[in-house]
Design a protein around this motif. Structure first.
Motif, PDB file in Angstrom:
ATOM      1  N   ASP A  40      41.384  42.476  57.131  1.00  0.00           N
ATOM      2  CA  ASP A  40      41.864  41.097  57.187  1.00  0.00           C
ATOM      3  C   ASP A  40      41.285  40.332  55.992  1.00  0.00           C
ATOM      4  O   ASP A  40      40.248  40.709  55.437  1.00  0.00           O
ATOM      5  N   ALA A  41      41.967  39.237  55.608  1.00  0.00           N
ATOM      6  CA  ALA A  41      41.640  38.537  54.367  1.00  0.00           C
ATOM      7  C   ALA A  41      40.201  38.005  54.346  1.00  0.00           C
ATOM      8  O   ALA A  41      39.527  38.074  53.324  1.00  0.00           O
ATOM      9  N   LYS A  42      39.731  37.543  55.487  1.00  0.00           N
ATOM     10  CA  LYS A  42      38.407  36.936  55.526  1.00  0.00           C
ATOM     11  C   LYS A  42      37.321  37.990  55.292  1.00  0.00           C
ATOM     12  O   LYS A  42      36.404  37.783  54.486  1.00  0.00           O
ATOM     13  N   THR A  43      37.440  39.123  55.969  1.00  0.00           N
ATOM     14  CA  THR A  43      36.466  40.195  55.795  1.00  0.00           C
ATOM     15  C   THR A  43      36.519  40.729  54.368  1.00  0.00           C
ATOM     16  O   THR A  43      35.484  40.968  53.743  1.00  0.00           O
ATOM     17  N   ALA A  44      37.738  40.898  53.845  1.00  0.00           N
ATOM     18  CA  ALA A  44      37.882  41.409  52.480  1.00  0.00           C
ATOM     19  C   ALA A  44      37.205  40.477  51.483  1.00  0.00           C
ATOM     20  O   ALA A  44      36.542  40.936  50.552  1.00  0.00           O
ATOM     21  N   ALA A  45      37.342  39.168  51.686  1.00  0.00           N
ATOM     22  CA  ALA A  45      36.744  38.200  50.754  1.00  0.00           C
ATOM     23  C   ALA A  45      35.222  38.291  50.793  1.00  0.00           C
ATOM     24  O   ALA A  45      34.561  38.262  49.749  1.00  0.00           O
ATOM     25  N   GLU A  46      34.672  38.425  51.996  1.00  0.00           N
ATOM     26  CA  GLU A  46      33.210  38.505  52.103  1.00  0.00           C
ATOM     27  C   GLU A  46      32.695  39.779  51.413  1.00  0.00           C
ATOM     28  O   GLU A  46      31.708  39.744  50.680  1.00  0.00           O
ATOM     29  N   ILE A  47      33.382  40.895  51.651  1.00  0.00           N
ATOM     30  CA  ILE A  47      32.932  42.156  51.060  1.00  0.00           C
ATOM     31  C   ILE A  47      33.108  42.141  49.536  1.00  0.00           C
ATOM     32  O   ILE A  47      32.223  42.580  48.801  1.00  0.00           O
ATOM     33  N   SER A  48      34.232  41.587  49.063  1.00  0.00           N
ATOM     34  CA  SER A  48      34.438  41.485  47.610  1.00  0.00           C
ATOM     35  C   SER A  48      33.307  40.706  46.959  1.00  0.00           C
ATOM     36  O   SER A  48      32.788  41.109  45.912  1.00  0.00           O
ATOM     37  N   ALA A  49      32.939  39.580  47.566  1.00  0.00           N
ATOM     38  CA  ALA A  49      31.870  38.750  47.003  1.00  0.00           C
ATOM     39  C   ALA A  49      30.574  39.542  46.925  1.00  0.00           C
ATOM     40  O   ALA A  49      29.857  39.499  45.911  1.00  0.00           O
ATOM     41  N   PHE A  50      30.282  40.285  47.976  1.00  0.00           N
ATOM     42  CA  PHE A  50      29.060  41.091  48.000  1.00  0.00           C
ATOM     43  C   PHE A  50      29.093  42.179  46.924  1.00  0.00           C
ATOM     44  O   PHE A  50      28.119  42.378  46.191  1.00  0.00           O
ATOM     45  N   LEU A  51      30.228  42.891  46.827  1.00  0.00           N
ATOM     46  CA  LEU A  51      30.333  43.982  45.846  1.00  0.00           C
ATOM     47  C   LEU A  51      30.201  43.452  44.418  1.00  0.00           C
ATOM     48  O   LEU A  51      29.483  44.021  43.597  1.00  0.00           O
ATOM     49  N   GLU A  52      30.876  42.351  44.145  1.00  0.00           N
ATOM     50  CA  GLU A  52      30.856  41.829  42.777  1.00  0.00           C
ATOM     51  C   GLU A  52      29.498  41.240  42.411  1.00  0.00           C
ATOM     52  O   GLU A  52      29.033  41.395  41.286  1.00  0.00           O
ATOM     53  N   ALA A  53      28.835  40.594  43.384  1.00  0.00           N
ATOM     54  CA  ALA A  53      27.519  40.006  43.111  1.00  0.00           C
ATOM     55  C   ALA A  53      26.486  41.091  42.794  1.00  0.00           C
ATOM     56  O   ALA A  53      25.529  40.854  42.067  1.00  0.00           O
ATOM     57  N   ASN A  54      26.697  42.282  43.356  1.00  0.00           N
ATOM     58  CA  ASN A  54      25.719  43.362  43.172  1.00  0.00           C
ATOM     59  C   ASN A  54      26.214  44.486  42.277  1.00  0.00           C
ATOM     60  O   ASN A  54      25.603  45.554  42.209  1.00  0.00           O
ATOM     61  N   ALA A  55      27.361  44.272  41.646  1.00  0.00           N
ATOM     62  CA  ALA A  55      27.990  45.333  40.857  1.00  0.00           C
ATOM     63  C   ALA A  55      27.089  45.779  39.699  1.00  0.00           C
ATOM     64  O   ALA A  55      26.185  45.055  39.286  1.00  0.00           O
TER      65      ALA A  55
END
Lengths: 140, 156
Positions: free
Chosen positions: B76-91
């Motif tokens: 779902d869009a909300k979960t995807a947004a949270e995970i994207s933010a986490f992945l990109e912040a720690n990429a």
């Protein structure tokens, strides 16, 4: 009557565990009832779920590489293994894994994904009911 | 009595998004964590550390989850947004770990191939390993983000 006593037991159990469980958690039987409800609403010809149909859907391939059993095995009471990555998957039958079919959003998510991978389309509510009815016949 | 002002929320979110990042340089222990990422991205394989791909790779991957390496991993869009933010912040920012064009495969990066060039070909396809993406077959503590040499056991 049977439903009532079932609910009462759940309530007592919840009270006994001091609400250790989230209040919105369902049982697999609740989930099956909800699937039957929405099948009735979406299909006027719906005549109830079928264990046999569920088992057939589960074990057959449907034009794609995988069946449900490719990952959840021919015996959903046992642990499975992801067909591509090899990762262990806990048993799908509620008798073997009490967490199964207790969280509507999780159930919805995996039916959506896995039906898409196996049947290249969504499963109807009645098909989902068939599968769950089949899984509920598996004894641990 | 606990007071919680609305101003603290953005900070709390940033903190959550970045996890408790402490990459010990050279030790290859990746401790960034996020509960949604761990559950959702750890369901079909172990949750691969965000540090091992550049932000551009994660960004592309997260928009194509319905066609994720031949599997539907849509969220779902909300979960995807949270995970994207986490992945990109720690990429991965480290050149070594994030060179070349944005690959979707960690195991396809030049960094991975160099780091693993001593592993004989027959080991990759051996019954105990099956594929390079099965990190835990050799990195016994990979589930905890620990890829250090200490916990490495290559099956023979």
């Amino acid at each position: 009557m049977k439903h009532l006593s079932h609910k009462l037991i759940i309530l007592l159990a919840l009270a006994a565990t001091g609400l250790a469980q989230p209040v919105f958690a369902l049982t697999a039987a609740d989930t099956l009832r909800q699937l039957e409800q929405s099948a009735k609403q979406t299909d006027p010809n719906f005549k109830g779920v079928s264990v046999q149909r569920g088992e057939r859907l589960f074990k057959a391939t449907h034009g794609a590489e995988w069946s449900c059993a490719s990952c959840h095995t021919e015996n959903p009471g046992a642990s499975g293994k992801h067909a591509k990555t090899g990762k262990l998957i806990a048993p799908l039958a509620p008798a073997a894994n009490a967490e199964r079919f207790t969280r509507p959003d999780k159930v919805e998510k995996w039916f959506r994904r896995n039906c898409n991978d196996v049947l290249s389309r969504a499963c109807t509510a009645s098909e989902q009911g068939d599968v769950l009815a089949y899984l509920m016949t598996i004894k641990n | 009595m606990m007071r919680f002002s609305i101003q603290t929320i953005p900070f709390a979110l940033v903190f959550l998004a970045s996890g408790l990042t402490s990459v010990h340089a050279g030790e290859h222990v990746y401790s960034a964590n996020n509960a949604k990422w761990k559950t959702e991205c750890g369901a079909c394989h172990l949750a691969y550390p965000p540090q091992l791909l550049p932000a551009a790779s994660w960004r592309v991957m997260m928009t194509q989850l319905d066609k994720h390496f031949g599997a539907d991993a849509s969220l779902d869009a909300k979960t995807a947004a949270e995970i994207s933010a986490f992945l990109e912040a720690n990429a991965g920012r480290n050149k070594r770990e994030a060179t070349g064009k944005p690959s979707q495969r960690i195991t396809g990066t030049r960094w991975f191939k160099q780091e693993h060039d001593e592993v004989p070909t027959r080991i990759w396809s051996s019954p105990a390993v099956k594929q390079p993406g099965n990190c835990a077959a050799c990195h016994t503590q990979a589930e905890r983000g620990d890829y250090s040499e200490r916990s490495l056991r290559v099956p023979r």
